[in-house]
Design an enzyme around this catalytic site. Structure first.
Site, PDB file in Angstrom:
ATOM      1  N   ILE A   1      -1.363  -6.275  10.019  1.00  0.00           N
ATOM      2  CA  ILE A   1      -0.887  -7.511   9.398  1.00  0.00           C
ATOM      3  C   ILE A   1      -1.946  -8.611   9.511  1.00  0.00           C
ATOM      4  O   ILE A   1      -1.913  -9.603   8.791  1.00  0.00           O
ATOM      5  CB  ILE A   1       0.450  -7.964  10.042  1.00  0.00           C
ATOM      6  CG1 ILE A   1       1.194  -8.918   9.104  1.00  0.00           C
ATOM      7  CG2 ILE A   1       0.245  -8.577  11.426  1.00  0.00           C
ATOM      8  CD1 ILE A   1       2.638  -9.186   9.503  1.00  0.00           C
TER       9      ILE A   1
ATOM     10  N   ASP B   1       0.316  -3.334  12.845  1.00  0.00           N
ATOM     11  CA  ASP B   1      -1.039  -3.359  13.390  1.00  0.00           C
ATOM     12  C   ASP B   1      -2.070  -3.875  12.380  1.00  0.00           C
ATOM     13  O   ASP B   1      -3.161  -4.273  12.753  1.00  0.00           O
ATOM     14  CB  ASP B   1      -1.433  -1.937  13.825  1.00  0.00           C
ATOM     15  CG  ASP B   1      -0.319  -1.288  14.626  1.00  0.00           C
ATOM     16  OD1 ASP B   1      -0.442  -1.213  15.842  1.00  0.00           O
ATOM     17  OD2 ASP B   1       0.702  -0.883  14.020  1.00  0.00           O
TER      18      ASP B   1
ATOM     19  N   PRO C   1      -5.145  -9.121   8.644  1.00  0.00           N
ATOM     20  CA  PRO C   1      -5.869  -9.698   7.505  1.00  0.00           C
ATOM     21  C   PRO C   1      -4.998 -10.658   6.680  1.00  0.00           C
ATOM     22  O   PRO C   1      -5.526 -11.504   5.960  1.00  0.00           O
ATOM     23  CB  PRO C   1      -6.270  -8.468   6.664  1.00  0.00           C
ATOM     24  CG  PRO C   1      -6.270  -7.336   7.634  1.00  0.00           C
ATOM     25  CD  PRO C   1      -5.180  -7.651   8.623  1.00  0.00           C
TER      26      PRO C   1
ATOM     27  N   HIS D   1      -1.138   1.971  15.834  1.00  0.00           N
ATOM     28  CA  HIS D   1       0.116   2.295  15.144  1.00  0.00           C
ATOM     29  C   HIS D   1       1.318   2.011  16.030  1.00  0.00           C
ATOM     30  O   HIS D   1       2.393   2.528  15.790  1.00  0.00           O
ATOM     31  CB  HIS D   1       0.123   3.765  14.691  1.00  0.00           C
ATOM     32  CG  HIS D   1      -0.977   4.068  13.723  1.00  0.00           C
ATOM     33  ND1 HIS D   1      -2.249   4.400  14.134  1.00  0.00           N
ATOM     34  CD2 HIS D   1      -1.011   4.043  12.380  1.00  0.00           C
ATOM     35  CE1 HIS D   1      -3.017   4.573  13.069  1.00  0.00           C
ATOM     36  NE2 HIS D   1      -2.292   4.370  11.984  1.00  0.00           N
TER      37      HIS D   1
ATOM     38  N   GLU E   1       0.842  -1.195   0.000  1.00  0.00           N
ATOM     39  CA  GLU E   1       0.000   0.000   0.000  1.00  0.00           C
ATOM     40  C   GLU E   1       0.885   1.255   0.000  1.00  0.00           C
ATOM     41  O   GLU E   1       1.751   1.393   0.870  1.00  0.00           O
ATOM     42  CB  GLU E   1      -0.901  -0.022   1.249  1.00  0.00           C
ATOM     43  CG  GLU E   1      -1.892  -1.189   1.195  1.00  0.00           C
ATOM     44  CD  GLU E   1      -2.391  -1.627   2.561  1.00  0.00           C
ATOM     45  OE1 GLU E   1      -2.206  -0.890   3.543  1.00  0.00           O
ATOM     46  OE2 GLU E   1      -2.969  -2.725   2.639  1.00  0.00           O
TER      47      GLU E   1
ATOM     48  N   PHE F   1       1.643  -1.214   8.280  1.00  0.00           N
ATOM     49  CA  PHE F   1       1.871  -1.161   9.733  1.00  0.00           C
ATOM     50  C   PHE F   1       1.669  -2.564  10.280  1.00  0.00           C
ATOM     51  O   PHE F   1       0.723  -3.244   9.872  1.00  0.00           O
ATOM     52  CB  PHE F   1       0.842  -0.255  10.432  1.00  0.00           C
ATOM     53  CG  PHE F   1       0.965   1.201  10.103  1.00  0.00           C
ATOM     54  CD1 PHE F   1       1.726   2.056  10.899  1.00  0.00           C
ATOM     55  CD2 PHE F   1       0.296   1.729   9.008  1.00  0.00           C
ATOM     56  CE1 PHE F   1       1.809   3.404  10.597  1.00  0.00           C
ATOM     57  CE2 PHE F   1       0.381   3.072   8.703  1.00  0.00           C
ATOM     58  CZ  PHE F   1       1.146   3.917   9.494  1.00  0.00           C
TER      59      PHE F   1
ATOM     60  N   LEU G   1      -5.836  -2.010  -1.250  1.00  0.00           N
ATOM     61  CA  LEU G   1      -5.750  -1.905   0.211  1.00  0.00           C
ATOM     62  C   LEU G   1      -6.316  -3.205   0.800  1.00  0.00           C
ATOM     63  O   LEU G   1      -7.471  -3.287   1.205  1.00  0.00           O
ATOM     64  CB  LEU G   1      -6.557  -0.685   0.667  1.00  0.00           C
ATOM     65  CG  LEU G   1      -6.178  -0.035   1.996  1.00  0.00           C
ATOM     66  CD1 LEU G   1      -6.992   1.219   2.206  1.00  0.00           C
ATOM     67  CD2 LEU G   1      -6.262  -0.954   3.171  1.00  0.00           C
ATOM     68  N   ALA G   2      -5.498  -4.236   0.788  1.00  0.00           N
ATOM     69  CA  ALA G   2      -5.966  -5.563   1.184  1.00  0.00           C
ATOM     70  C   ALA G   2      -4.739  -6.414   1.508  1.00  0.00           C
ATOM     71  O   ALA G   2      -3.995  -6.807   0.603  1.00  0.00           O
ATOM     72  CB  ALA G   2      -6.778  -6.199   0.053  1.00  0.00           C
ATOM     73  N   GLU G   3      -4.528  -6.678   2.798  1.00  0.00           N
ATOM     74  CA  GLU G   3      -3.265  -7.308   3.204  1.00  0.00           C
ATOM     75  C   GLU G   3      -3.173  -8.771   2.785  1.00  0.00           C
ATOM     76  O   GLU G   3      -2.082  -9.255   2.453  1.00  0.00           O
ATOM     77  CB  GLU G   3      -3.062  -7.162   4.721  1.00  0.00           C
ATOM     78  CG  GLU G   3      -2.696  -5.743   5.170  1.00  0.00           C
ATOM     79  CD  GLU G   3      -3.840  -4.747   5.146  1.00  0.00           C
ATOM     80  OE1 GLU G   3      -5.008  -5.171   5.002  1.00  0.00           O
ATOM     81  OE2 GLU G   3      -3.592  -3.531   5.270  1.00  0.00           O
TER      82      GLU G   3
END
Ligand SMILES: Cc1ncc(C[n+]2csc(CCOP(=O)(O)OP(=O)(O)O)c2C)c(N)n1
Ligand SMILES: [Mg+2]
Length: 741
Positions: free
Chosen positions: A498, A496, A500, A541, A428, A494, A469-471
């Site tokens: 991770i 935070d 997904p 964060h 991203e 981030f 925007l999709a981990e």
């Protein structure tokens, strides 16, 4: 019969399905019936308690045989799911191979007895190792197609190279290859289904999605999973797709649909989705009984659609075979399945000694000395790296030693991309600008922390680009890229966020090598900004959580504390043959502490080698990451105010970790503290402390002490953040207390 089909497939010139010869129709029937015979034999074995699990293909045979016959095993790429027995048989997996899986034999070619039956894998046929997780494989197919496209556009990058992972990955590709990804209709509810069709659509990738719609996901009917009950209606507006919705009980309709889908993909028009309505004739698996949730009339209606009974009537109706001839063929196929089962039950079982084989690469050991360059070639030039990454163009005017961790990560990425054309970077916001025309007037983004600044500008948008925007999309595609021999170096924005991607990391990335008994590997690098001490970073964060990943076999976990280590360890991560989670502490990115000179493009540090960052004789402090500068501060105070000499060990990599260095230091000092920023309970330090207590008990003059954050999240208000995270004062207090023993 077989010859007629195979030669048509080999040449790629299929006769139109309506013109199928009698022989071809008999061959289709043979494959369908063989699949059912294998199912029935497996059911029997399970009932006799000779095997341990069964999940059937019954009812899906027509759809799958049609798909297989439209494609080319060993040329196209296949991402099946557990229901795809007929597909795999028609691609070339043998009944004996399948029975070996059921038996859990050492010679089971898919996993050597590690996976349940019907979790496929064949390198020769290009069937990629299947997990039990529903829909994860769809993103692997997308990454696989992207890799195929990269190799086709730039064939020179496929060249073998020594000295890194490339030496162990043979690359195969064809300009018109396609990837087939199969999924049940229930599993289209997974986000990964939508994430996969998103990227396939956007990038016009040659992926055929096959939705095998049997109306149930275990006991949950389709209308519960799919609003309106029909997935075709929901996906219809995705651009660049070829869609077809077919009677999946008709193998000729299926063959026709997949031929059209493949033609669309091979011509470069984009992906395809074939939605086949089929029936699930047996329960979900032998652990399920569908009488508990389906009406008798519904089950009977399904039986009336049995694709095998239908095809049999068709062969008789068209005068191709008589009932007696079909009976004879069926007897032969049943005998073939029975004989395969008998032989498989005699096969040797896997040895207990072999259990840990293929957790990591046996080819390339990242702890090996070759990864230790003698000395960094000290230079003030950060090789074109954006100084303090993103603040400006070249960093050539800095004095030696002035480069931040951000600079030296950026320059490592740049150097490695110059050296290895198989590296792609995405995530991203990592591109300078997706709309490249903006770059004539704007300086570019290059990551929210600017770690990838300037890379798209130098290497182009094919190699450095923004992801959706999709981990899970980021990591799932990386697996597909990596198993084809590319090197994805992706960013999770981030730590935070991770989570997904956790499913892809834990159930796919980390274990594809082990579960396939060493046949497949996905040595991707995931860079992840992590940690707190940001003053206002707050909950989302500032998280740590590295022990969740060190608790995952198959994954290398790296956590540098300074610019030089970050540069050398990232280089090893990129060249290595295992998947690596590379944690970058956000607070350290631009700290004065730990800046360094640019060490040159070959500087590497082996994994598993701790560094004594402060020698001492009274007490050992084992730590890493942002606690290194805090521990240094505490140690200075301890020395000045109490005369205590603390030895500080920076672990640098958390898996593998340097047990020898810990043991050596503890033998010397006889006192030890393990400290980390992450929460204390069940944290990384618990493992190290337990091992010290276990193996070095006789060496200890005091209990092993641990320091970590409070067992809560990190708050926004700095007063609270300070109290929650370990501070130099906490470390100093622990040092003094431990010396009092
Ligand atoms: C991520 C995940 N969640 C849950 C499961 C448990 N599970 C296995 S199969 C299945 C149903 C799948 O149904 P569908 O996608 O329609 O495929 P079918 O079995 O009907 O062919 C479930 C819930 C799983 N394997 N993976
Ligand atoms: Mg289903």
């Amino acid at each position: 019969m077989e010859v007629a089909i195979s030669s048509a497939r080999a040449s790629g010139t299929h006769p139109a399905p309506d013109e199928l010869s009698a022989q071809q129709k008999v061959e289709i029937y043979r494959l369908m019936f063989l699949s059912r015979s294998v199912d029935d034999r497996e059911v029997l074995l399970k009932r006799q308690q000779k095997t341990f699990f069964q999940i059937s293909t019954a009812g899906h045979e027509a759809l799958q045989v049609g798909a297989a016959l439209a494609l080319r095993p060993g040329y196209d790429w296949f991402f099946p799911y557990y229901r795809d027995g007929a597909l795999c048989l028609a691609l070339g997996v043998t009944p004996y191979d399948m029975m070996l899986q059921a038996a859990g034999a050492a010679t089971d070619p898919a996993s050597g007895g590690r996976q349940m039956p019907r979790h496929w894998s064949s390198r020769a046929l290009h069937i990629v190792s299947t997990s039990s997780s529903t829909a994860t494989q769809l993103l692997h197919a997308v990454g696989c197609a992207e890799a195929g496209r990269a190799f086709s556009r730039h064939p020179e990058i496929a060249a073998k190279a020594e000295g890194d992972y490339r030496a162990f990955h043979d690359v195969e590709f064809h300009g018109d290859e396609v990837a087939l990804a199969c999924v049940g209709e229930g599993s289209t509810s997974q986000g990964e289904f939508w994430e996969a069709i998103n990227t396939a659509s956007n990038q016009k990738l040659p992926v055929i999605f096959c939705v095998e719609d049997n109306g149930y996901a275990i006991s949950v009917p389709v209308e519960v999973n799919t609003p309106g009950g029909n997935i075709s209606r929901l996906v219809a507006n995705f651009p660049n797709f070829h869609f077809s919705e077919i009677d999946g009980n008709d193998p000729v309709a299926s063959l026709r649909a997949f031929q059209a889908a493949a033609a669309h993909c091979r011509a470069g028009h984009g992906p395809a989705l074939v939605h086949g309505h089929c029936v699930r004739l047996y329960s979900h698996s032998l652990s399920d009984d569908d009488k508990n949730y389906r009406s008798a009339s519904e089950r009977e209606a399904d039986l009336m659609c049995d694709p095998i009974a239908r095809m049999r009537s068709r062969l008789i109706g068209e005068g191709i075979l008589t009932a007696n001839e079909i009976d004879e063929l069926e007897r032969k196929l049943e005998a073939e399945a029975a004989e395969a089962a008998e032989r498989a039950l005699e096969a040797p079982l896997p040895t207990v000694e072999g259990i840990t084989e293929h957790v990591y690469s046996e080819d390339l050991d990242p702890t090996r000395a070759a990864f230790a360059t003698e000395q960094p070639q000290i230079s003030s030039e950060a090789n074109g790296a954006a100084s303090t990454a993103g603040q400006g163009p070249a960093a050539g005017h800095k004095s030696s030693g002035a480069h931040t961790m951000a600079d030296l990560i950026n320059s490592c990425l740049r150097d490695e991309m110059r050296r290895d054309p198989r590296i792609v970077i995405y995530g991203e916001d990592v591109a300078d600008a997706s709309r490249v025309e903006a770059l004539s007037e704007a300086k570019g983004k290059g990551g929210v922390f600017k770690l990838t600044a300037g890379l798209q500008t130098e290497f182009g948008s094919e190699r450095v680009f923004n992801s959706p925007l999709a981990e899970a999309n980021i990591v799932g595609r990386a697996i597909g890229y990596a198993l084809r021999g590319m090197k994805p170096v992706v960013e999770i924005q981030f730590f935070d966020y991770i989570w997904p991607a956790m499913h892809q990391i834990r159930n796919e990335l980390a274990l594809i090598r082990w579960r396939s008994n060493g046949t497949w590997a996905a040595p991707a690098v995931i860079r992840v900004p992590i940690g707190g001490y940001l003053t206002g970073g707050a909950i989302y964060h500032s998280q740590s959580g590295e022990s969740i990943f060190t608790h995952t076999p198959g994954l290398r976990v790296v956590f540098p504390s300074n610019a030089l280590d970050a540069n050398g360890l990232l280089r090893t991560a990129i060249r290595c043959d295992d998947p690596v989670l590379f944690f970058e502490h956000k607070r350290l990115y631009r700290e004065t502490y730990g800046r360094a000179a640019y060490p040159g493009p070959e500087f590497a540090i082996p994994f598993g080698k701790a560094k004594i960052v402060r020698p001492g004789s009274d007490l050992t402090l084992v730590t890493y990451g942002a606690l290194i500068p805090r521990a240094m501060q505490a140690a200075q105070h301890a020395q000045r105010e109490h005369g205590i000499e603390t030895e500080i060990l920076d672990l640098r990599t958390l898996n593998p970790y340097d047990w020898e260095a810990i043991a050596e230091s503890v033998r010397k000092t006889n006192r030890v503290i393990v400290a980390h920023e992450d929460m204390l309970s069940w944290g990384y330090g618990a493992e190290i402390a337990a091992r010290i207590a276990d193996e070095l008990f006789d060496e200890l003059d005091a209990p092993v002490r641990r320091i970590g954050a409070m067992d809560t999240f990190v708050a926004y208000q700095p007063k609270l953040e300070d109290a929650i995270l370990p501070q130099p004062e906490n470390i100093l207090k622990a040092i003094v207390e431990l010396m009092a023993y």
